[in-house]
Design a protein around this motif. Structure first.
Motif, PDB file in Angstrom:
ATOM      1  N   TYR A 161       8.965  21.719   4.663  1.00  0.00           N
ATOM      2  CA  TYR A 161       9.327  21.699   3.025  1.00  0.00           C
ATOM      3  C   TYR A 161       9.381  22.863   2.107  1.00  0.00           C
ATOM      4  O   TYR A 161       8.891  23.876   2.780  1.00  0.00           O
ATOM      5  CB  TYR A 161       7.963  20.434   2.433  1.00  0.00           C
ATOM      6  N   THR A 175       7.485  23.852  -4.565  1.00  0.00           N
ATOM      7  CA  THR A 175       8.042  23.814  -5.905  1.00  0.00           C
ATOM      8  C   THR A 175       6.577  23.663  -6.887  1.00  0.00           C
ATOM      9  O   THR A 175       6.251  22.389  -8.092  1.00  0.00           O
ATOM     10  CB  THR A 175       8.423  22.622  -6.181  1.00  0.00           C
ATOM     11  N   GLN A 209       7.000  14.250   0.751  1.00  0.00           N
ATOM     12  CA  GLN A 209       7.572  14.336  -0.195  1.00  0.00           C
ATOM     13  C   GLN A 209       6.630  13.631  -2.142  1.00  0.00           C
ATOM     14  O   GLN A 209       6.596  14.623  -2.672  1.00  0.00           O
ATOM     15  CB  GLN A 209       8.735  13.874  -0.410  1.00  0.00           C
ATOM     16  N   GLN A 210       6.535  12.499  -1.480  1.00  0.00           N
ATOM     17  CA  GLN A 210       5.469  12.424  -2.883  1.00  0.00           C
ATOM     18  C   GLN A 210       4.276  12.898  -3.087  1.00  0.00           C
ATOM     19  O   GLN A 210       3.903  13.276  -4.139  1.00  0.00           O
ATOM     20  CB  GLN A 210       4.969  10.915  -2.392  1.00  0.00           C
ATOM     21  N   THR A 252       3.733  16.496  -2.623  1.00  0.00           N
ATOM     22  CA  THR A 252       3.560  17.949  -3.013  1.00  0.00           C
ATOM     23  C   THR A 252       5.166  18.110  -4.096  1.00  0.00           C
ATOM     24  O   THR A 252       5.454  19.306  -4.039  1.00  0.00           O
ATOM     25  CB  THR A 252       4.541  19.093  -2.066  1.00  0.00           C
ATOM     26  N   GLN A 253       6.023  16.437  -4.200  1.00  0.00           N
ATOM     27  CA  GLN A 253       7.140  17.148  -5.259  1.00  0.00           C
ATOM     28  C   GLN A 253       8.057  18.006  -4.681  1.00  0.00           C
ATOM     29  O   GLN A 253       8.272  19.121  -5.654  1.00  0.00           O
ATOM     30  CB  GLN A 253       6.536  17.092  -6.283  1.00  0.00           C
ATOM     31  N   GLU A 298      10.814  20.402  -2.998  1.00  0.00           N
ATOM     32  CA  GLU A 298      12.005  20.508  -3.865  1.00  0.00           C
ATOM     33  C   GLU A 298      13.090  19.653  -2.053  1.00  0.00           C
ATOM     34  O   GLU A 298      13.971  19.454  -1.940  1.00  0.00           O
ATOM     35  CB  GLU A 298      12.988  21.994  -3.753  1.00  0.00           C
TER      36      GLU A 298
END
Length: 186
Positions: A91, A94, A129-130, A132-133, A135
């Protein structure tokens, strides 16, 4: 999962196979098999919030983070036979990074459910993704499937690869290529 009901199911399977569940070698098998199935499917009793447990940390790092060679064990939802392999997860943060062990725990939570590899790959990517938000998130899984090795075509040397690329990994060929080169290093 009711241990008692699962035990009864395994006792019934043995009976249907013309085995005698009461014979010396099989006396404890239904209970052992039920406990093993509970363990192998423990992911159903876990949630993403429980697994991550607020292990997100502020960071100004905006470079790729990769956790490579995370071993995984799952059961094929079509035959309930194991598939065994490893996941490579990356990942691009951000502002937040996730605790290292949490990546492996996310892999395990989804792997410890009846699965197909393609869905497992997507579930891991979307969960990271959910949480860590990021990029971008990339997941590659390589696994050997007992349903293909022990039955059916009986191909012992086949390995299945699946990948999911989200965000920057999908949009940028250079980012995707960097990830794939890094995980291919021995």
């Amino acid at each position: 999962m009711s241990l008692e009901k699962l035990t009864d199911c395994y006792r019934g399977i043995l009976t249907e196979l013309d085995e005698e569940p009461g014979r010396e070698g099989l006396v404890g098998t239904p209970l052992r098999a039920a406990k093993a199935m509970q363990f192998m499917c423990r992911g159903y009793g876990q949630s993403l919030d429980e697994i991550v447990n607020n292990a997100l940390f502020d960071s100004d790092n905006d470079e790729m983070v990769i956790v490579k060679d995370i071993e995984l064990y799952s059961l094929c939802e079509h035959h309930m036979l194991p598939f065994i392999g490893k996941a490579h997860v990356a990942y691009i943060p951000t502002g937040k990074v996730i605790g290292l062990s949490k990546v492996a725990r996310i892999v395990d939570m989804f792997a410890r459910r009846l699965q197909i590899q393609e869905n497992l790959t997507r579930q891991i990517a979307e969960a990271l993704q959910q949480v860590t938000q990021a990029e971008g998130v990339a997941v590659v899984i390589e696994a050997k499937h007992m349903c293909m090795m022990m039955r059916g075509v009986e191909k012992q040397n086949s390995t299945m690869f699946s990948s999911v690329m989200l965000g920057a990994f999908r949009e940028s060929g250079n980012t995707r290529q960097e990830f794939l080169q890094l995980i291919s290093r021995g």
